[in-house]
Design a protein around this motif. Structure first.
Motif, PDB file in Angstrom:
ATOM      1  N   GLN A 222       0.975  -1.186   0.149  1.00 52.69           N
ATOM      2  CA  GLN A 222      -0.094  -0.060   0.032  1.00 52.69           C
ATOM      3  C   GLN A 222       0.838   1.205  -0.006  1.00 52.69           C
ATOM      4  OE1 GLN A 222      -3.498  -0.008   0.004  1.00 52.69           O
ATOM      5  NE2 GLN A 222      -2.812   2.209  -0.827  1.00 52.69           N
ATOM      6  N   GLY A 223       1.809   1.100   0.754  1.00 50.62           N
ATOM      7  CA  GLY A 223       2.798   2.284   0.855  1.00 50.62           C
ATOM      8  C   GLY A 223       3.474   2.563  -0.315  1.00 50.62           C
ATOM      9  N   ALA A 224       4.075   1.617  -1.064  1.00 50.93           N
ATOM     10  CA  ALA A 224       4.689   1.749  -2.453  1.00 50.93           C
ATOM     11  C   ALA A 224       3.740   2.130  -3.453  1.00 50.93           C
ATOM     12  CB  ALA A 224       5.417   0.342  -2.871  1.00 50.93           C
ATOM     13  N   GLN A 225       2.425   1.625  -3.583  1.00 47.94           N
ATOM     14  CA  GLN A 225       1.374   2.263  -4.374  1.00 47.94           C
ATOM     15  C   GLN A 225       1.141   3.482  -4.239  1.00 47.94           C
ATOM     16  OE1 GLN A 225      -1.607  -1.026  -3.995  1.00 47.94           O
ATOM     17  NE2 GLN A 225      -1.494  -1.142  -6.016  1.00 47.94           N
ATOM     18  N   ASN A 226       1.027   4.230  -2.866  1.00 48.37           N
ATOM     19  CA  ASN A 226       0.717   5.412  -2.805  1.00 48.37           C
ATOM     20  C   ASN A 226       1.863   6.293  -3.118  1.00 48.37           C
ATOM     21  OD1 ASN A 226      -1.500   4.741  -1.516  1.00 48.37           O
ATOM     22  ND2 ASN A 226      -0.694   4.805   0.483  1.00 48.37           N
ATOM     23  N   LEU A 227       3.073   5.998  -3.117  1.00 47.73           N
ATOM     24  CA  LEU A 227       4.052   6.915  -3.470  1.00 47.73           C
ATOM     25  C   LEU A 227       4.245   6.835  -4.998  1.00 47.73           C
ATOM     26  CD1 LEU A 227       6.861   5.351  -1.031  1.00 47.73           C
ATOM     27  CD2 LEU A 227       5.970   7.711  -1.112  1.00 47.73           C
ATOM     28  N   ALA A 228       3.968   5.708  -5.448  1.00 46.67           N
ATOM     29  CA  ALA A 228       4.171   5.755  -7.219  1.00 46.67           C
ATOM     30  C   ALA A 228       3.013   6.387  -7.593  1.00 46.67           C
ATOM     31  CB  ALA A 228       4.062   4.324  -7.548  1.00 46.67           C
ATOM     32  N   PHE A 229       1.843   6.500  -7.105  1.00 42.74           N
ATOM     33  CA  PHE A 229       0.479   7.143  -7.524  1.00 42.74           C
ATOM     34  C   PHE A 229       0.779   8.690  -7.442  1.00 42.74           C
ATOM     35  CE2 PHE A 229      -3.565   9.098  -6.872  1.00 42.74           C
ATOM     36  CZ  PHE A 229      -4.382   8.709  -8.113  1.00 42.74           C
ATOM     37  N   ALA A 230       1.385   8.915  -6.307  1.00 40.27           N
ATOM     38  CA  ALA A 230       1.547  10.435  -6.160  1.00 40.27           C
ATOM     39  C   ALA A 230       2.680  10.880  -7.153  1.00 40.27           C
ATOM     40  CB  ALA A 230       2.292  10.917  -4.639  1.00 40.27           C
ATOM     41  N   ALA A 231       3.179  10.172  -7.786  1.00 34.85           N
ATOM     42  CA  ALA A 231       4.232  10.666  -8.768  1.00 34.85           C
ATOM     43  C   ALA A 231       3.580  10.201 -10.455  1.00 34.85           C
ATOM     44  CB  ALA A 231       5.739  10.094  -8.743  1.00 34.85           C
ATOM     45  N   GLY A 232       2.529   9.780 -10.553  1.00 30.92           N
ATOM     46  CA  GLY A 232       2.106   9.418 -11.703  1.00 30.92           C
ATOM     47  C   GLY A 232       2.482   8.144 -12.192  1.00 30.92           C
ATOM     48  N   MET A 233       2.998   7.398 -11.485  1.00 28.95           N
ATOM     49  CA  MET A 233       3.673   6.179 -11.989  1.00 28.95           C
ATOM     50  C   MET A 233       3.092   4.932 -11.205  1.00 28.95           C
ATOM     51  SD  MET A 233       6.846   7.269 -13.289  1.00 28.95           S
ATOM     52  CE  MET A 233       8.234   6.718 -12.196  1.00 28.95           C
ATOM     53  N   GLU A 234       3.554   3.738 -11.413  1.00 26.73           N
ATOM     54  CA  GLU A 234       2.665   2.454 -11.039  1.00 26.73           C
ATOM     55  C   GLU A 234       3.943   1.571 -10.698  1.00 26.73           C
ATOM     56  OE1 GLU A 234       0.401   1.165 -14.105  1.00 26.73           O
ATOM     57  OE2 GLU A 234       2.105   0.581 -15.455  1.00 26.73           O
ATOM     58  N   VAL A 235       3.651   0.805  -9.629  1.00 28.87           N
ATOM     59  CA  VAL A 235       4.609  -0.205  -9.033  1.00 28.87           C
ATOM     60  C   VAL A 235       4.528  -1.454  -9.992  1.00 28.87           C
ATOM     61  CG1 VAL A 235       5.397  -1.571  -7.020  1.00 28.87           C
ATOM     62  CG2 VAL A 235       4.179   0.728  -6.719  1.00 28.87           C
ATOM     63  N   VAL A 236       5.673  -2.314 -10.196  1.00 23.80           N
ATOM     64  CA  VAL A 236       5.466  -3.515 -11.050  1.00 23.80           C
ATOM     65  C   VAL A 236       5.405  -4.673  -9.979  1.00 23.80           C
ATOM     66  CG1 VAL A 236       6.703  -5.078 -12.517  1.00 23.80           C
ATOM     67  CG2 VAL A 236       6.841  -2.815 -13.149  1.00 23.80           C
ATOM     68  N   GLU A 237       4.273  -5.208 -10.014  1.00 26.56           N
ATOM     69  CA  GLU A 237       3.923  -6.220  -8.969  1.00 26.56           C
ATOM     70  C   GLU A 237       4.961  -7.356  -9.070  1.00 26.56           C
ATOM     71  OE1 GLU A 237       0.060  -8.750  -7.368  1.00 26.56           O
ATOM     72  OE2 GLU A 237       0.035  -8.137  -9.456  1.00 26.56           O
ATOM     73  N   ASP A 238       5.408  -7.743  -8.059  1.00 25.09           N
ATOM     74  CA  ASP A 238       6.232  -9.016  -8.000  1.00 25.09           C
ATOM     75  C   ASP A 238       6.017  -9.584  -6.657  1.00 25.09           C
ATOM     76  OD1 ASP A 238       8.339 -10.507  -7.289  1.00 25.09           O
ATOM     77  OD2 ASP A 238       9.777  -9.444  -8.555  1.00 25.09           O
ATOM     78  N   LYS A 239       5.270 -10.596  -6.368  1.00 28.40           N
ATOM     79  CA  LYS A 239       4.610 -11.297  -5.105  1.00 28.40           C
ATOM     80  C   LYS A 239       5.783 -11.924  -4.688  1.00 28.40           C
ATOM     81  CE  LYS A 239      -0.057 -11.596  -6.312  1.00 28.40           C
ATOM     82  NZ  LYS A 239      -1.253 -12.714  -6.598  1.00 28.40           N
ATOM     83  N   GLY A 240       6.900 -12.501  -5.169  1.00 31.65           N
ATOM     84  CA  GLY A 240       7.874 -13.061  -4.487  1.00 31.65           C
ATOM     85  C   GLY A 240       8.794 -12.333  -3.886  1.00 31.65           C
ATOM     86  N   LEU A 241       9.009 -11.144  -4.582  1.00 32.90           N
ATOM     87  CA  LEU A 241       9.822 -10.171  -3.963  1.00 32.90           C
ATOM     88  C   LEU A 241       9.199  -9.395  -2.712  1.00 32.90           C
ATOM     89  CD1 LEU A 241      12.428  -8.357  -4.039  1.00 32.90           C
ATOM     90  CD2 LEU A 241      11.170  -6.736  -5.641  1.00 32.90           C
ATOM     91  N   LEU A 242       7.900  -9.159  -2.815  1.00 38.20           N
ATOM     92  CA  LEU A 242       7.246  -8.631  -1.573  1.00 38.20           C
ATOM     93  C   LEU A 242       7.190  -9.326  -0.305  1.00 38.20           C
ATOM     94  CD1 LEU A 242       5.177  -6.462  -0.629  1.00 38.20           C
ATOM     95  CD2 LEU A 242       3.286  -7.801  -1.419  1.00 38.20           C
ATOM     96  N   ALA A 243       7.245 -10.799  -0.597  1.00 34.14           N
ATOM     97  CA  ALA A 243       7.268 -11.793   0.528  1.00 34.14           C
ATOM     98  C   ALA A 243       8.688 -11.679   1.058  1.00 34.14           C
ATOM     99  CB  ALA A 243       6.828 -13.277   0.181  1.00 34.14           C
ATOM    100  N   GLU A 244       9.572 -11.608   0.083  1.00 34.27           N
ATOM    101  CA  GLU A 244      11.098 -11.479   0.632  1.00 34.27           C
ATOM    102  C   GLU A 244      11.296 -10.303   1.651  1.00 34.27           C
ATOM    103  OE1 GLU A 244      15.618 -12.033  -0.952  1.00 34.27           O
ATOM    104  OE2 GLU A 244      13.954 -11.896  -2.324  1.00 34.27           O
ATOM    105  N   VAL A 245      10.870  -9.146   0.865  1.00 29.04           N
ATOM    106  CA  VAL A 245      11.210  -7.805   1.632  1.00 29.04           C
ATOM    107  C   VAL A 245      10.423  -7.618   2.883  1.00 29.04           C
ATOM    108  CG1 VAL A 245      10.823  -5.458   1.501  1.00 29.04           C
ATOM    109  CG2 VAL A 245      11.583  -6.508  -0.523  1.00 29.04           C
TER     110      VAL A 245
END
Length: 692
Positions: A222-245
């Motif tokens: 949610q935090g990543a999406q909010n930051l990207a949206f504020a900059a007019g961008m989008e986060v590339v989804e990666d569920k494996g990386l999300l679990a690792e981080v």
């Protein structure tokens, strides 16, 4: 009933080990408690980088008394036998019971074990769990003998109920259990006491620790999406990386940075892979340009400058990494535009397998298989051969040397730079696909030809040198290769003989005997197909019934037949007709064994004695007239629909007629009529293999 809270607090647990560790802690502890006689209502396991946690609710206060009875040897048995039984039970001879039976007297041991307090059992089970925990890798530290994934600092073990909490006492290599834990390493390092799980979770969050990994994942995303949206961008989804981080941080703080303009010419996959593998960054895409222009890093702390210093440090490291990637990319492009011949020559020295030659040897075999397959899949032969020649060239590139997971994809980029056609470039990218059960399957003919040839070469090669999968071991991923071949064939509705291609592949490996290993490989495919179709809801007996028919190495035909049979058996007529067929087959088979003849010389309606018998003759004539052309068209559904019309006349026939008539002519005629039933029904599938 009580609740149990366990926390094993240590140095950082590798993120990749946390999910398995949670499951292991839960299963080992709960199984151990139940085996010791306790019961519980529910259990949940959690992890952060520094702690492994188990919460159990509704735990019984003590185990129930147990009375065990063991039968021993005869009272007149040799002394050694009786002494051995005594040792195994821990009793003395006068403590044994003597019971009369048919052979005299037999000794029995009756052992009564009183119930034990939950705290005693928990201490035993937890100590055993800690000392034998199945970490993939573990270490010792200091002068103790305890092994843990990283140095273990403290053990929280708290048994609580409405009246309060009790520390379950245990001491493991000098680590004394207690009721305290610590918060975030930097933001709240002081230790504090807890009274139970709910209190523990609340106080941890106050101390800047989010216990639940799923909650950390949600906060990061949610935090990543909010930051990207504020900059007019989008986060590339990666569920494996999300679990690792989520396994790297206890208090996630997403931060967004920009990629320097000089690196934006790199392929997006290179940027994504470099940032993911080296720095665990999420990629941020500009939807207007389609380029990767930013990144999200997740800090494990809050700072006074809101992460500015952290971002500067990360961007400095990122620039160094991407500078390397840019150098590789530009150097590789020069090689590609020169024709990639140097890479191809270099493949002669790249060993694929010591018994199967080099990667260049593989290319030659793949080209040979493409020559046989291109026409079968509708591929342009010249294009397919060119793609096969260049398919492995990128293995010698600098970029693939740095990021092996980009092989194929980089080959596509290099082929495009070299001026190759788009179908050749796409085939190079896709020839490894599909890599798994959910991976996309190539649909372009040239890609199909090269992808199939690549997998067939691997399978026939390892079959030739007898390196087949055994049990759970499959070091060369041959099951995955077989699944890839099946999905390529089935999804693209390819009609071809697998055995023919197996023999072609084996011949290219200089196999002396191509028939035996080809049939063995087909049997392996049939086993994999059963697993594949079972996952799609088709029963094993339905598959067996279809495998028994001619053309079982044509997977498209085979699955088409299995789908039709499975659908037929789900209708009302299907199971009933099956019973009629099995009854006819049983009576006929028994008569043929008894009489020593085969009743297959034609039944004559002039010998029919009842209306039901004459109706069956007519129904068989009508069904056969529909089934025969339907089978020629491979319209299995149509053939089975026609076969379904036999249900009522077969049922009526068996109700009205005694097959084994006293009149030998009538009996023989009726047995020949049963043969017609068997022959007509068996033309669609071997129904004898269907259960029920």
């Amino acid at each position: 009933m009580s609740d149990l809270l366990i926390e094993l607090f240590s140095e950082e647990i590798p993120a990749r080990m946390q999910a398995r560790a949670r499951d292991d802690l839960k299963s080992i502890m709960t199984n151990g408690l139940v085996e010791a006689g306790l019961t519980y209502a529910s259990a949940g396991a959690f992890s952060t980088p520094r702690r492994l946690v188990l919460s159990i609710e509704g735990l019984s206060a003590e185990s129930k008394p147990v009375r065990e009875e063991r039968k021993g040897p005869s009272a007149s048995a040799p002394p050694a036998a009786i002494e051995g039984f005594l040792r195994s039970t821990g009793l003395t001879l006068d403590q044994l019971e003597r019971r009369a039976d048919k052979k005299g007297e037999t000794l029995y041991a009756v052992v009564e074990k009183p119930g034990r307090a939950a705290s005693v059992i928990i201490a035993e089970v937890l100590e055993n769990t800690i000392r034998t925990f199945p970490w993939p890798k573990s270490m010792r530290w200091g002068s103790g003998n305890l092994r843990w994934v990283r140095p273990l600092h403290s053990i929280l073990c708290l048994l609580s109920d409405d009246s309060g909490g009790e520390v379950v006492a245990l001491n493991i290599d000098g680590i004394q259990s207690g009721n305290t834990t610590a918060g975030h390493r930097f933001l709240a390092p002081a230790r504090f006491p807890v009274t139970g799980f709910d209190d523990y979770v609340v106080k941890l969050k106050r101390a800047h620790v989010v216990l639940d990994s799923a909650e950390r994942e949600a906060e990061i995303w949610q935090g990543a999406q909010n930051l990207a949206f504020a900059a007019g961008m989008e986060v590339v989804e990666d569920k494996g990386l999300l679990a690792e981080v989520a396994g790297l941080v206890e208090w996630p703080v997403p931060l967004m940075g920009r990629i320097a303009e000089t690196f934006l010419t790199l392929p997006p996959e290179v940027l994504q892979t470099s940032m993911k593998e080296h720095q665990k960054f999420f990629s941020v895409r500009n939807p207007k340009t389609g380029r990767i222009e930013g990144f999200i890093t997740v800090a494990n702390t809050e700072t006074a400058d809101h992460g500015e210093t952290i971002l500067k440090g990360n961007q400095k490291v990122l620039s160094a990494r991407l500078s390397d990637a840019k150098f590789f990319w530009e150097n590789d492009l020069r090689m590609a535009k020169a024709g990639m011949q140097e890479w191809l020559d270099g493949l002669k020295s790249v060993t694929f397998h010591n018994e199967l030659g080099s990667q260049m040897d593989r290319i030659a075999r793949i080209e040979g298989l493409v020559g046989h397959l291109a026409d079968k899949v509708g591929a342009d032969l010249v294009q397919a051969l060119r793609a096969a020649r260049l398919a492995k060239a990128d293995l010698r590139s600098s970029m693939v040397g740095e990021f092996p997971e980009l092989q194929g994809l980089m080959g596509m980029y290099y082929a495009q730079a070299a001026g190759e056609t788009e179908s050749v470039a796409q085939a190079i990218k896709e020839h490894y696909s599909p890599l798994g059960p959910t991976d996309d399957v190539p649909g372009a003919p040239v890609s199909i030809a090269v992808a199939l040839s690549d997998k067939l070469d691997v399978l026939t090669g390892f079959w030739k040198i007898d390196q087949k999968p055994t049990g759970s071991k499959d070091p060369y991923a041959l099951r995955r290769a077989a699944l890839g071949v099946m999905r390529l064939i089935l999804i693209n509705s390819i009609r071809t003989s697998l055995v023919m291609h197996f023999r072609q592949g084996l011949a290219m490996h200089a196999a002396v005997d191509t028939v035996t290993p080809a049939l063995d490989l087909l049997a392996f495919f049939h086993d994999r197909l059963k697993v594949f179709l079972k996952d799609q809801g088709i029963r094993h007996d339905v598959i067996d019934a279809c495998l028994a028919m001619p053309g079982n190495d044509d997977l498209t035909l085979l699955v088409k037949r299995a789908d039709a049979l499975a659908a037929f058996l789900k209708t009302e007529d299907g199971p009933n007709l099956l019973q009629g067929f099995k009854r006819a087959n049983t009576i006929l088979s028994q008569a043929e064994v008894k009489d020593g003849v085969e009743y297959s010389y034609g039944a004559d309606p002039k010998f029919a004695e009842t209306d039901e018998e004459r109706a069956l003759f007519a129904a068989l004539d009508q069904a056969e007239a529909q089934i025969t052309p339907a089978m020629r068209r491979e319209d299995f559904a149509g053939a089975m629909a026609a076969m379904a019309s036999l249900r009522a006349p077969i049922d009526a026939f068996f109700t009205a007629v005694q097959v084994n008539s006293d009149n030998p002519i009538i009996r023989r005629n009726r047995l020949n009529l049963l043969h017609r039933i068997r022959a007509i029904c068996s033309g669609v599938a071997d129904l004898t293999k269907i259960d029920g």
